[in-house]
Design a protein around this motif. Structure first.
Motif, mmCIF file in Angstrom:
data_model
loop_
_atom_site.group_PDB
_atom_site.id
_atom_site.type_symbol
_atom_site.label_atom_id
_atom_site.label_comp_id
_atom_site.label_asym_id
_atom_site.label_seq_id
_atom_site.Cartn_x
_atom_site.Cartn_y
_atom_site.Cartn_z
ATOM 1 N N HIS A 2 0.829 -1.208 0.000
ATOM 2 C CA HIS A 2 0.000 0.000 0.000
ATOM 3 C C HIS A 2 0.862 1.256 0.000
ATOM 4 C CE1 HIS A 2 -3.857 -1.925 0.238
ATOM 5 N NE2 HIS A 2 -3.400 -2.726 1.184
ATOM 6 N N TYR A 39 -11.316 10.149 1.375
ATOM 7 C CA TYR A 39 -10.555 9.324 2.317
ATOM 8 C C TYR A 39 -11.435 8.896 3.498
ATOM 9 C CZ TYR A 39 -7.325 7.978 5.965
ATOM 10 O OH TYR A 39 -6.701 7.293 6.977
ATOM 11 N N TRP A 40 -12.111 9.845 4.114
ATOM 12 C CA TRP A 40 -12.894 9.519 5.303
ATOM 13 C C TRP A 40 -14.130 8.695 4.972
ATOM 14 C CZ3 TRP A 40 -10.713 9.105 9.620
ATOM 15 C CH2 TRP A 40 -9.615 9.897 9.927
ATOM 16 N N LEU A 42 -14.139 6.439 2.645
ATOM 17 C CA LEU A 42 -13.618 5.084 2.482
ATOM 18 C C LEU A 42 -13.234 4.441 3.802
ATOM 19 C CD1 LEU A 42 -11.526 4.943 -0.791
ATOM 20 C CD2 LEU A 42 -13.700 3.890 -0.255
ATOM 21 N N VAL A 43 -12.750 5.205 4.756
ATOM 22 C CA VAL A 43 -12.437 4.645 6.069
ATOM 23 C C VAL A 43 -13.692 4.014 6.667
ATOM 24 C CG1 VAL A 43 -11.848 5.253 8.454
ATOM 25 C CG2 VAL A 43 -10.449 6.122 6.574
ATOM 26 N N VAL A 44 -14.786 4.736 6.593
ATOM 27 C CA VAL A 44 -16.055 4.212 7.116
ATOM 28 C C VAL A 44 -16.533 3.041 6.263
ATOM 29 C CG1 VAL A 44 -18.480 4.781 7.534
ATOM 30 C CG2 VAL A 44 -16.690 6.404 8.159
ATOM 31 N N TYR A 45 -16.446 3.223 4.955
ATOM 32 C CA TYR A 45 -16.934 2.209 4.019
ATOM 33 C C TYR A 45 -16.194 0.879 4.188
ATOM 34 C CZ TYR A 45 -19.533 1.323 -0.337
ATOM 35 O OH TYR A 45 -20.413 0.877 -1.282
ATOM 36 N N TYR A 46 -14.879 0.919 4.361
ATOM 37 C CA TYR A 46 -14.106 -0.311 4.561
ATOM 38 C C TYR A 46 -14.527 -1.031 5.839
ATOM 39 C CZ TYR A 46 -10.699 -0.041 0.789
ATOM 40 O OH TYR A 46 -10.095 -0.043 -0.427
ATOM 41 N N SER A 47 -14.874 -0.283 6.862
ATOM 42 C CA SER A 47 -15.270 -0.939 8.110
ATOM 43 C C SER A 47 -16.682 -1.514 8.034
ATOM 44 C CB SER A 47 -15.137 0.030 9.289
ATOM 45 O OG SER A 47 -15.991 1.123 9.116
ATOM 46 N N ASN A 57 -13.163 1.479 -5.211
ATOM 47 C CA ASN A 57 -11.784 1.788 -5.576
ATOM 48 C C ASN A 57 -11.434 1.250 -6.961
ATOM 49 O OD1 ASN A 57 -10.644 3.421 -3.662
ATOM 50 N ND2 ASN A 57 -10.015 1.737 -2.358
#
Length: 102
Positions: A2, A39-40, A42-47, A57
């Motif tokens: 990454h 970014y934020w 995606l942070v929520v979305y990944y969790s 992505n």
């Protein structure tokens, strides 16, 4: 891996900026703020839904590939952008494979 992708994206951004991609302050303003929001999200979305986040992505990488190829259509002498387009397609393929592993 990454970290290497982050460095790669930064290098791609520098290439686009060197071709006039950051000449207007409005473009820089929106790009800076949208990337923070993205970014934020995606942070929520990944969790919450990791597969859907990978799919988002992958779609963005595919769109980036199309954008670079469209640029190449008008500027076919630009070999660096051609390399970046191939790299973006490789990221798309990687993300697609990652989704299969989840």
């Amino acid at each position: 891996e990454h970290f290497a992708q982050t460095v790669n994206e930064t290098e791609n951004l520098i290439e686009i900026e060197s071709r006039g991609g950051s000449d207007r302050w409005v473009d820089r303003f929106f790009a800076y703020h949208l990337v923070l929001i993205y970014y934020w999200i995606l942070v929520v979305y990944y969790s919450v839904a990791p597969i859907s986040a990978y799919h988002l992505n992958a779609g963005i990488e595919y769109h980036a590939t199309e954008t670079y190829l469209n640029y190449l259509w008008d500027h076919n002498y630009d070999k660096k952008i051609g390399e970046i387009a191939v790299d973006e397609m490789n990221h798309y393929i990687e993300l697609t494979r990652d989704m299969e592993m989840i």
